[in-house]
Design a protein around this motif. Structure first.
Motif, PDB file in Angstrom:
ATOM      1  N   ASN A   1       4.907 -10.538 -10.696  1.00  0.00           N
ATOM      2  CA  ASN A   1       6.367 -10.520 -10.677  1.00  0.00           C
ATOM      3  C   ASN A   1       6.935 -10.056  -9.349  1.00  0.00           C
ATOM      4  O   ASN A   1       8.001 -10.504  -8.911  1.00  0.00           O
ATOM      5  CB  ASN A   1       6.904  -9.612 -11.793  1.00  0.00           C
ATOM      6  N   GLN A   2       6.218  -9.133  -8.725  1.00  0.00           N
ATOM      7  CA  GLN A   2       6.700  -8.608  -7.457  1.00  0.00           C
ATOM      8  C   GLN A   2       6.816  -9.717  -6.409  1.00  0.00           C
ATOM      9  O   GLN A   2       7.734  -9.712  -5.585  1.00  0.00           O
ATOM     10  CB  GLN A   2       5.752  -7.508  -6.957  1.00  0.00           C
ATOM     11  N   THR A   3       5.869 -10.669  -6.411  1.00  0.00           N
ATOM     12  CA  THR A   3       5.915 -11.781  -5.448  1.00  0.00           C
ATOM     13  C   THR A   3       6.785 -12.937  -5.969  1.00  0.00           C
ATOM     14  O   THR A   3       7.397 -13.668  -5.189  1.00  0.00           O
ATOM     15  CB  THR A   3       4.488 -12.290  -5.177  1.00  0.00           C
TER      16      THR A   3
ATOM     17  N   LEU B   1      -3.665  -6.332 -23.704  1.00  0.00           N
ATOM     18  CA  LEU B   1      -2.261  -6.375 -23.284  1.00  0.00           C
ATOM     19  C   LEU B   1      -2.001  -5.453 -22.106  1.00  0.00           C
ATOM     20  O   LEU B   1      -1.234  -5.785 -21.187  1.00  0.00           O
ATOM     21  CB  LEU B   1      -1.371  -5.983 -24.468  1.00  0.00           C
ATOM     22  N   LYS B   2      -2.680  -4.315 -22.093  1.00  0.00           N
ATOM     23  CA  LYS B   2      -2.508  -3.362 -20.989  1.00  0.00           C
ATOM     24  C   LYS B   2      -3.015  -3.966 -19.690  1.00  0.00           C
ATOM     25  O   LYS B   2      -2.383  -3.839 -18.620  1.00  0.00           O
ATOM     26  CB  LYS B   2      -3.246  -2.072 -21.319  1.00  0.00           C
ATOM     27  N   LYS B   3      -4.175  -4.668 -19.781  1.00  0.00           N
ATOM     28  CA  LYS B   3      -4.708  -5.320 -18.580  1.00  0.00           C
ATOM     29  C   LYS B   3      -3.779  -6.435 -18.103  1.00  0.00           C
ATOM     30  O   LYS B   3      -3.542  -6.592 -16.903  1.00  0.00           O
ATOM     31  CB  LYS B   3      -6.098  -5.884 -18.878  1.00  0.00           C
ATOM     32  N   SER B   4      -3.256  -7.215 -19.075  1.00  0.00           N
ATOM     33  CA  SER B   4      -2.383  -8.329 -18.705  1.00  0.00           C
ATOM     34  C   SER B   4      -1.087  -7.827 -18.069  1.00  0.00           C
ATOM     35  O   SER B   4      -0.560  -8.442 -17.141  1.00  0.00           O
ATOM     36  CB  SER B   4      -2.052  -9.160 -19.951  1.00  0.00           C
ATOM     37  N   ARG B   5      -0.569  -6.700 -18.580  1.00  0.00           N
ATOM     38  CA  ARG B   5       0.663  -6.175 -18.029  1.00  0.00           C
ATOM     39  C   ARG B   5       0.497  -5.800 -16.567  1.00  0.00           C
ATOM     40  O   ARG B   5       1.393  -6.065 -15.739  1.00  0.00           O
ATOM     41  CB  ARG B   5       1.130  -4.967 -18.831  1.00  0.00           C
ATOM     42  N   ASP B   6      -0.617  -5.207 -16.223  1.00  0.00           N
ATOM     43  CA  ASP B   6      -0.838  -4.808 -14.829  1.00  0.00           C
ATOM     44  C   ASP B   6      -0.847  -6.018 -13.909  1.00  0.00           C
ATOM     45  O   ASP B   6      -0.258  -5.994 -12.823  1.00  0.00           O
ATOM     46  CB  ASP B   6      -2.160  -4.046 -14.725  1.00  0.00           C
ATOM     47  N   SER B   7      -1.507  -7.114 -14.394  1.00  0.00           N
ATOM     48  CA  SER B   7      -1.576  -8.308 -13.544  1.00  0.00           C
ATOM     49  C   SER B   7      -0.212  -8.994 -13.457  1.00  0.00           C
ATOM     50  O   SER B   7       0.173  -9.516 -12.400  1.00  0.00           O
ATOM     51  CB  SER B   7      -2.626  -9.280 -14.094  1.00  0.00           C
TER      52      SER B   7
END
Length: 619
Positions: free
Chosen positions: A359-361, A348-354
């Motif tokens: 989301n920024q784009t 989940l931590k890895k997925s959150r970073d991606s």
């Protein structure tokens, strides 16, 4: 122990509570059912015992009455035989002595005896008369006086001396409270009562409150019914400080059912037994809970502890803290769950970073697409408006050309008149004609201005703005620049506008678009002309304004009625329509918190109904 229970029932122990509270509930329900069943079984057992005792009491009473009948018959016959022997001189002394002893014995046992002559017996009825005829008999005798009625068990026997004269011996045992008390002691009942011909004759004891309670349901009708049936009558009631059960049954005297006996048994023992069972059962349930519950809590707490840790870690993860790790203490299912949880947190931590990077784009792209969609929608609505204007262009041109032609003709006449002579040379009649024509020109110019103004109001791009709106006024404006087009198509407009129609909260320009679209559809549905009814009304119950457009056109088939509001759906030929008119109208009415309905019949016509809520003032 107190701290353990306090921690156990804390809000953090939700899983534990879900296990223990149902367990408590099961124990309480099981204990209650056990108490209920045991109480019921005891009650049923005691009830059966009381019923059996009452039936046995009635049977014993009947046997004792039969025995008393036999005894009275024996005494009567013995006295008759002894009296007969006493008439012989040789045996008179011994017979008289025996008779004296017998009468003393009977007196001690409250048995009365009497010897009556034939003349006295002839005045009697029943048993006495039978005995005077030489018949030995037993039965029930009734003695009535002004105060009360008394009953007695009696036996009679005839006496014939050697001279041939006849007398009668009567032996009786009165049915009085003493007699009933003797019977009551022998059978061990609470109370006895005797009823005769629908009345209470005698009771083993007097109890006023109990007799009042009895009088409410022991009626002459009930007594008559019980006397004529085989089964006895059973009933519960409160008699003073006793819970009493009564049996009411007939007694047979000389093969006749003439009297009823009521036997009462106290059921206080049954109440005490119930109470004892309830107390003992409650004590057992409480003792079981005191032993089982602490052990159960201890075992469940050790099992639920790791789950509580997982729950706390999950809450912190939900708050955004992904730096969590649950220690694996066991190798059972809970341990496997902890390992899976740790792996899930890492992924989940890895997925959150991606996702954060995506989301920024994505936000910028969504905003861009939203703006494009809004612009496209606005262009679509505006193009629909312009298409609508095009539908009515010829009619509007005709509507403007008539007044403009009249104005042009007047200007030509006025110009030629002014060129030929001055205004001062005009006659009074010519001046009046010019003045009237100027009034006509002014009126026609205002009408042209109104038509053009309404058309421009409809066609221009405007921001959506909800204001209190008069539906009748909007319909009048639309008809002012569309009636020529409708008339050209051979369509007669029949208007029925309700007076004092309430205002609605709407965007007038959007409603104009909806109504014009419905007019266009009605006109195209009536190729060879027809009648268009436009009606407005108010529903006070639903607080809505109703607008109906009913045409006499070709109608709509039932299988496509539910599709006509879908985008791009049209029944016209290719190039004749976009299929967006009704879809946009449906969307506009929905945005106004209203609804648009359709009913149609092929070759008869269609009716479109628009329902809009009335305007409500706020504040």
């Amino acid at each position: 122990m107190q701290s353990l229970l306090k921690g156990f029932f804390s809000r953090q122990n939700k899983v534990l509570n879900k296990i223990i509270l149902p367990f408590f509930l099961v124990i309480i329900i099981t204990g209650s059912l056990s108490i209920y069943i045991m109480t019921g079984l005891v009650s049923l057992n005691l009830e059966d015992r009381v019923n059996e005792k009452l039936h046995n009491d009635v049977r014993l009473l009947q046997e004792m009455v039969t025995d008393i009948e036999k005894s009275l018959t024996f005494y009567a016959q013995f006295i008759a035989d002894t009296e007969k022997l006493a008439s012989h001189a040789t045996e008179a002394r011994d017979s008289r002595l025996i008779l004296i002893y017998l009468l003393e014995f009977l007196k001690e046992n409250r048995v009365s005896s009497n010897i009556s002559g034939v003349d006295e017996v002839s005045k009697q009825s029943g048993l006495g008369r039978l005995a005077s005829m030489g018949i030995r008999m037993t039965g029930l005798t009734v003695h009535k006086n002004k105060a009360e009625t008394t009953l007695a068990l009696s036996a009679v026997a005839p006496i014939e001396d050697h001279f041939g004269s006849r007398s009668v011996v009567t032996v009786s045992r009165e049915i009085d409270p003493v007699f009933l008390n003797e019977l009551q002691k022998k059978i061990g009942s609470h109370r006895l009562q005797i009823y005769y011909k629908g009345r209470l004759i005698v009771s083993s004891e007097v109890h006023k409150s109990c007799d009042i309670e009895l009088g409410r349901f022991v009626t002459p009708q009930l007594l008559s019914k019980v006397l004529n049936r085989e089964d006895p009558f059973l009933s519960h009631f409160q008699c003073g400080d006793h819970n009493v059960k009564m049996i009411l049954s007939p007694l047979v005297v000389n093969f006749k059912k003439e009297i009823l006996v009521a036997v009462f048994e106290s059921t206080n023992d049954m109440v005490l037994a119930k109470r004892k069972v309830i107390i003992n059962s409650c004590a057992i349930v409480v003792a079981m809970m005191l032993v089982v519950v602490p052990i159960f809590i201890l075992i469940i707490s050790r099992t639920v502890g790791p789950i509580r840790m997982l729950s706390q870690a999950s809450k912190r993860i939900a708050e955004g803290d992904l730096d969590q790790y649950v220690q694996v203490r066991t190798r059972d299912e809970v341990g496997e769950l902890s390992e899976s949880f740790n792996k899930m947190v890492s992924d989940l931590k890895k997925s959150r970073d991606s996702v954060e990077h995506l989301n920024q784009t994505l936000e910028a792209r969504v905003a861009e697409r939203g703006a494009q969609l809004a612009e496209t929608q606005a262009q679509l609505i505006q193009s629909t408006k312009l298409a609508t204007v095009g539908e009515f262009a010829s009619g509007i041109a005709h509507e403007l050309s008539n007044p403009l032609a009249g104005i042009y003709a007047f200007i030509q006449i006025f110009s030629s008149t002014v060129k030929s002579r001055s205004l001062g040379e005009l006659s009074e009649k010519e001046r009046q004609d010019f003045q009237n024509n100027l009034v006509y020109v002014e009126r026609e110019i205002k009408r042209c201005k109104s038509i053009i103004g309404n058309l421009l109001t409809f066609a221009r791009v405007s921001d959506k703005q909800f204001v209190p709106t008069d539906i009748n006024k909007i319909l009048e404006e639309i008809l002012s620049f569309t009636k020529a087009n409708l008339k050209k198509g051979g369509i007669l407009v029949d208007r029925h506008f309700a007076e004092n129609l309430p205002l609605i909260d709407s965007d007038p320009n959007e409603l104009r678009q909806v109504f014009i679209n419905l007019l266009i559809n009605a006109r195209k549905a009536m190729h060879d002309g027809g009648e268009l009814k436009i009606m407005t009304d108010y529903s006070a119950v639903e607080e809505t304004v109703i607008i109906e457009f009913a045409d006499t056109g070709v109608g709509i088939e039932k299988n496509i009625c539910n599709k006509i509001f879908d985008p791009f759906f049209t029944t016209r030929k290719t190039g004749e329509g976009t299929g967006l008119g009704l879809s946009i109208s449906y969307s506009i009415i929905q945005n106004h918190a209203g609804k648009i309905l359709v009913s149609s019949e092929v070759d008869v016509g269609s009716t479109f109904t628009v329902v809009l809520p009335v305007f409500r003032k706020t504040g």
